[in-house]
Write a protein that holds these residues in place. Sequence first.
Motif, PDB file in Angstrom:
ATOM      1  N   ALA A 145       2.663   1.604  -3.681  1.00 23.48           N
ATOM      2  CA  ALA A 145       1.568   1.819  -4.609  1.00 23.48           C
ATOM      3  C   ALA A 145       1.199   3.844  -4.187  1.00 23.48           C
ATOM      4  O   ALA A 145       0.570   4.177  -5.049  1.00 23.48           O
ATOM      5  CB  ALA A 145       0.202   1.042  -4.565  1.00 23.48           C
TER       6      ALA A 145
ATOM      7  N   TYR B 271       2.347  -2.884 -10.160  1.00 22.54           N
ATOM      8  CA  TYR B 271       2.972  -1.634  -9.996  1.00 22.54           C
ATOM      9  C   TYR B 271       4.685  -1.904  -9.830  1.00 22.54           C
ATOM     10  O   TYR B 271       5.120  -0.657 -10.145  1.00 22.54           O
ATOM     11  CB  TYR B 271       2.805  -1.286  -8.132  1.00 22.54           C
TER      12      TYR B 271
ATOM     13  N   SER C 215      -5.021   0.272  -1.226  1.00 25.51           N
ATOM     14  CA  SER C 215      -4.020  -0.409  -2.166  1.00 25.51           C
ATOM     15  C   SER C 215      -4.188  -1.484  -1.592  1.00 25.51           C
ATOM     16  O   SER C 215      -4.109  -2.463  -1.840  1.00 25.51           O
ATOM     17  CB  SER C 215      -3.001   0.835  -2.575  1.00 25.51           C
TER      18      SER C 215
ATOM     19  N   GLY D  43       0.873  -1.261   0.165  1.00 26.06           N
ATOM     20  CA  GLY D  43      -0.158   0.132  -0.232  1.00 26.06           C
ATOM     21  C   GLY D  43       0.718   1.427  -0.010  1.00 26.06           C
ATOM     22  O   GLY D  43       0.743   1.944  -1.038  1.00 26.06           O
TER      23      GLY D  43
END
Length: 182
Positions: free
Chosen positions: A76, A110, A89, A73
């Motif tokens: 991202a 990603y 995320s 997260g």
Amino acid sequence: MHPSSKPYANEQYSEAQPPPYGNRPIATGFTPATGARYAAPQALVPWSTGLFDCCSDRRNCCLTCCCPCVTFGQIAEIVDEGSMSGTASATIYALINATTGHACMYSCLYRQKMRSKYRLEESPCNDYCVHCCCESCALCQEYRELEKQGYKVVMGWQGNLQQNRGVAMNLTPPTNEPAMKR
């Protein structure tokens, strides 16, 4: 050079004027449809740390091994430049992992975005294989790369903006256009 070994052996085109390829840039430095200049591609650069250099940041290594969704997260949010929060995320990652067990398919996207923005080499193998075989190591490496690029990943995108007085950090390095020659 033998005439049949020329890339444009067809008499209709010469080496100075290659055949058209749609809007894809050609060797002249212009896009055929618009005539606009484009930047010459720059060489790919290696990652600042190796895939298995996880122990260089023990705190992040432990967090990623225990809860990879948190590290994902954070990564991202920076890679997406704040368009989606790190919490959102991380939640998507956790849901994919809980339902299918294949969050690596999501996280490798990603890695691809990050490599594209920083022109990083695809090493030691393709992005999917890196995430599929070494998910935690891949996330740690991406985290370290963002740190080396000047981000404080734990602060998120907004935190980095505020720390830099509202000036967004440029994820894409500037391109250097070659000097004109006569």
